[in-house]
Scaffold this active site. Structure first.
Site, short mmCIF file in Angstrom:
data_model
loop_
_atom_site.label_atom_id
_atom_site.label_comp_id
_atom_site.label_asym_id
_atom_site.label_seq_id
_atom_site.Cartn_x
_atom_site.Cartn_y
_atom_site.Cartn_z
N HIS A 259 2.82 -0.20 -7.23
CA HIS A 259 2.83 -0.11 -5.77
C HIS A 259 1.78 0.89 -5.28
O HIS A 259 0.98 0.58 -4.39
CB HIS A 259 4.23 0.33 -5.32
N GLU A 260 1.79 2.09 -5.87
CA GLU A 260 0.83 3.10 -5.43
C GLU A 260 -0.60 2.74 -5.81
O GLU A 260 -1.55 3.09 -5.11
CB GLU A 260 1.22 4.47 -5.98
N HIS A 263 -2.01 0.72 -3.01
CA HIS A 263 -2.54 1.58 -1.95
C HIS A 263 -3.88 2.16 -2.36
O HIS A 263 -4.85 2.16 -1.58
CB HIS A 263 -1.56 2.73 -1.68
N GLU A 289 0.30 -1.46 3.34
CA GLU A 289 1.50 -1.86 2.61
C GLU A 289 1.37 -3.28 2.08
O GLU A 289 1.95 -3.62 1.05
CB GLU A 289 2.73 -1.73 3.51
#
Length: 494
Positions: A259-260, A263, A289
């Site tokens: 997830h990170e 980003h 997101e």
């Protein structure tokens, strides 16, 4: 002498210095979450307040208004730069300098108090700091709103153009299908196996680094550390990520990392010519997101990629005995009762966001007192999820966002899911053999498509324009809901 050209160049030179100082401020926040000594919290609050004072003075410098009046934009890039600078100047000019510094000081202090309160499950210890943060952010919202809705003004910080009404309508359209799907899968006769065993911190971190590499994270311009709440920080040539480890649940570490990385890859993928300018960062938190969620879910939790991940786990943890790839795919995507938003499955995740959206709107409006927040959270959670909160760290204290003043941020998570659903539909058409590549742990075609169609643009276009240009249609919730129903009805044999 071309006065208009000189004004534009002067403005951009000034803005680059401001952007550089903003990056330093972000680095202070990263350090506070990762390596800062516990005893430095009070001093760090003063440091961040002092730097925010400098930044606010630059963002409201009267020369900006004069330069904007005189500057000439020769192309679309220059027009976008001026659009962002004008918006930032207008918003910053509405906030008094002492209020900006007070917010920076209060949120820096509250962040440390929240971390301690979360560790000890002591809500009362955190509430005075939370009340101060809310009071200050409400004042900010009122300054920005100019007589309109303060919460809308705060949302606009993270998703320009979005309002509580538009977000609420989105949630109203999504909720019925999500609730129906959740009920169907939780009651299905076939249930995927739960994950069992202990998985060492060292082993999890080795796989986490492999996952970051597989998704294209540039280690020459980043690093991976541990924090209480996973996050990504920075842009351009310095984009850092964190994760967390629970030895009984390696998926927490693995998917927080992916997830990170989503980003971070957005920031790393922006056209380098935009560095240290308003275009040199993600255009909105909803679009941001969308990158983290499509990396984590549509790619990382796909049947094809989890097959590759299973091989990584077998090599790293010889005692791991998941019987086959299909069963492992079900385990990764298992829908189960849980408290934590960041650990929630795709079916229930947006329901967690809806809870926070409604509560924070009530906090900012004053309809909900801070003293009543825990009870309101617990009541709403039981109503939405069907079981009680067992402890504050699994309830009102689980997220860092409110301690650092991010009111209006939560709904962008669901907006990002909506955008990710649209992007995934377009990506599948553009890369028809995607699954064959993901089965080999190869995400290059997918991440390359996202880089070319979304990430490289940075702030060049508006959020809606970025997604509609990439997808070929205006974003809506249909692709996301269709994807979820197809995926989870297959997993649960409905």
């Amino acid at each position: 002498m071309n006065i208009r050209a000189d004004a534009f160049e002067a403005l951009m030179a000034f803005q680059r210095r401001t952007e550089a100082l903003g990056q330093i401020s972000g680095r202070l926040e990263w350090d506070q979450e990762t390596t800062m000594p516990r005893g430095a919290a009070v001093q760090r609050a003063e440091e961040r307040a002092a730097l925010e004072g400098v930044l606010h003075a630059r963002r409201t410098d009267p020369r900006i208004e004069a330069w904007l009046d005189e500057a000439e934009a020769k192309d679309d890039v220059a027009k976008a730069q001026l659009r962002h600078i004008r918006r930032s100047f207008t918003r910053a000019s509405r906030i008094p300098a002492d209020l900006a510094e007070a917010v920076a000081r209060a949120t820096s202090t509250a962040q440390g108090v929240w971390a301690d309160a979360r560790a000890s499950n002591d809500v009362a210890a955190f509430l005075p700091n939370l009340k101060e943060v809310i009071d200050l952010r409400r004042q900010e919202g009122q300054c920005l709103a100019q007589g309109n809705d303060a919460y809308d003004a705060l949302v606009d910080d993270y998703e320009p153009g979005a309002t509580a009404a538009s977000l609420g309508a989105m949630f109203d359209r999504m909720r019925p299908r999500l609730v129906e799907l959740r009920g169907a899968v939780l009651e299905a006769p076939h249930q995927p196996e739960p994950l069992e065993g202990r998985f060492s911190t060292e082993g999890q971190m080795r796989i986490a680094r492999s996952l970051a590499t597989a998704f294209g994270y540039d280690w020459d311009k980043g690093r991976l550390d541990l924090s209480v709440h996973p996050f990504s920080a920075g842009s351009g040539a310095d984009v850092r990520i964190t994760t967390r480890v629970e030895e009984s649940d390696p998926f927490n570490c693995f998917y927080s990392t992916i997830h990170e990385v989503g980003h971070a890859c957005y920031e790393q993928g922006i056209d380098p010519d935009y560095g240290l300018t308003p275009l040199g960062q993600g255009v909105s938190m909803g679009v941001h997101e969308s990158q983290s969620r499509i990396y984590e879910n549509q790619l990382g939790r796909s049947r094809a990629f989890t097959g590759w991940l299973l091989g990584q786990m077998r090599r790293q943890f010889p005692d791991f005995t998941q019987r086959d790839a299909e069963a492992f795919y079900g385990t990764v995507n298992k829908v189960r009762a849980g408290y934590i938003r960041t650990e929630a499955d795709e079916v229930q995740y947006n329901l967690h966001v809806m809870l926070r959206f409604d509560l924070e709107r009530a906090l900012i409006s004053g309809d909900l007192a801070v003293a009543d927040l825990e009870a309101a959270w617990n009541d709403r959670f039981r109503a939405d999820f069907g079981f009680p909160v067992d402890k504050p760290s699994n309830g009102v204290l689980q997220d860092v966002h409110w301690s650092i003043g991010l009111f209006g941020y939560f709904p962008t998570y669901s907006l990002g899911n909506l955008y990710a659903g649209c992007l995934h539909e377009a990506l599948r058409k553009a890369v028809p053999d995607l699954d064959a590549q993901l089965a080999e742990g190869d995400t290059a075609a997918a991440t390359g498509w996202l880089r070319n169609n979304v990430q490289r643009h940075g702030g060049l276009y508006t959020p809606q324009e970025v997604i509609s240009r990439a997808c070929g249609f205006e974003p809506h919730e249909g692709p996301l809901l269709d994807y979820l129903e197809t995926k989870f009805r297959a997993i649960y044999r409905l």
